[in-house]
Design a protein around this motif. Sequence first.
Motif, short mmCIF file in Angstrom:
data_model
loop_
_atom_site.label_atom_id
_atom_site.label_comp_id
_atom_site.label_asym_id
_atom_site.label_seq_id
_atom_site.Cartn_x
_atom_site.Cartn_y
_atom_site.Cartn_z
N ARG A 82 -87.46 17.49 -13.47
CA ARG A 82 -88.19 16.22 -13.47
C ARG A 82 -87.97 15.49 -14.78
O ARG A 82 -87.84 16.07 -15.83
CB ARG A 82 -89.68 16.46 -13.30
N SER A 83 -87.99 14.18 -14.66
CA SER A 83 -87.84 13.35 -15.86
C SER A 83 -89.12 13.42 -16.70
O SER A 83 -90.22 13.53 -16.17
CB SER A 83 -87.58 11.91 -15.43
N TRP A 84 -88.98 13.33 -18.02
CA TRP A 84 -90.15 13.35 -18.89
C TRP A 84 -90.97 12.08 -18.71
O TRP A 84 -92.15 12.05 -19.02
CB TRP A 84 -89.73 13.54 -20.34
N ARG B 22 -98.87 14.69 -17.22
CA ARG B 22 -99.66 14.90 -18.45
C ARG B 22 -99.33 13.84 -19.49
O ARG B 22 -100.21 13.34 -20.19
CB ARG B 22 -99.40 16.29 -19.01
N ARG B 23 -98.07 13.46 -19.61
CA ARG B 23 -97.67 12.44 -20.56
C ARG B 23 -98.25 11.07 -20.18
O ARG B 23 -98.73 10.33 -21.02
CB ARG B 23 -96.15 12.34 -20.66
N LYS B 24 -98.21 10.76 -18.87
CA LYS B 24 -98.75 9.48 -18.41
C LYS B 24 -100.25 9.41 -18.65
O LYS B 24 -100.77 8.38 -19.07
CB LYS B 24 -98.45 9.26 -16.93
N THR B 25 -100.96 10.51 -18.40
CA THR B 25 -102.41 10.53 -18.62
C THR B 25 -102.73 10.36 -20.09
O THR B 25 -103.62 9.57 -20.45
CB THR B 25 -103.01 11.84 -18.09
N SER C 244 -106.68 6.51 -9.07
CA SER C 244 -105.81 6.71 -7.91
C SER C 244 -104.86 7.89 -8.10
O SER C 244 -104.42 8.51 -7.13
CB SER C 244 -105.02 5.43 -7.61
N GLU C 245 -104.56 8.22 -9.33
CA GLU C 245 -103.63 9.32 -9.61
C GLU C 245 -104.32 10.68 -9.62
O GLU C 245 -103.73 11.69 -9.23
CB GLU C 245 -102.95 9.08 -10.95
N HIS C 246 -105.58 10.74 -10.05
CA HIS C 246 -106.21 12.03 -10.32
C HIS C 246 -107.41 12.38 -9.44
O HIS C 246 -107.99 13.44 -9.63
CB HIS C 246 -106.64 12.10 -11.79
N THR C 247 -107.80 11.51 -8.52
CA THR C 247 -108.92 11.85 -7.64
C THR C 247 -108.48 11.74 -6.18
O THR C 247 -107.71 10.85 -5.81
CB THR C 247 -110.12 10.91 -7.87
N ALA C 248 -108.97 12.65 -5.40
CA ALA C 248 -108.60 12.66 -3.98
C ALA C 248 -109.21 11.48 -3.23
O ALA C 248 -108.61 10.95 -2.29
CB ALA C 248 -109.07 13.98 -3.34
N ARG C 249 -110.39 11.06 -3.66
CA ARG C 249 -111.09 9.97 -2.98
C ARG C 249 -110.31 8.65 -3.05
O ARG C 249 -110.32 7.86 -2.11
CB ARG C 249 -112.47 9.80 -3.60
#
Length: 124
Positions: free
Chosen positions: A3-5, A10-13, A64-69
């Motif tokens: 995968r690209s860095w 984790r980096r995006k967060t 939108s990235e980290h919660t299922a809801r």
Amino acid sequence: MQRSWLLDPRRKTLEHLVELALVIVVLILTGIYLNMGIRPTRSEIMVIPIGVKSIIIIGYQLLSEHTARFSRWRSPKANTILNCIEVVFWLAAIIVKFMGVSRTCTGNSCAVNVIILLVALSIL
């Protein structure tokens, strides 16, 4: 395949959290500037809605990235468009702020304006 860095979650967060902290710093410094008793111009007031817009966009991306809801609203295309718009708005704020600093710069307000300008530059 590796995968690209750039796509590492984790980096995006971490990048989003740092940007969020910088936006909050800009908003706090703008509040300090407005409480100095100086008549605000468009360049000082323009930073407030851009900062609020950035907080809303970062909140959307994190939720939108980290919660299922909220995952059903996750869209890489929308995130790309929003990130491109962020750069344009902050660049416009920096240009207007720089023109305001170069026109009227006196005392403590000058120092606060320059700090706001530098923090906004680091957001880019």
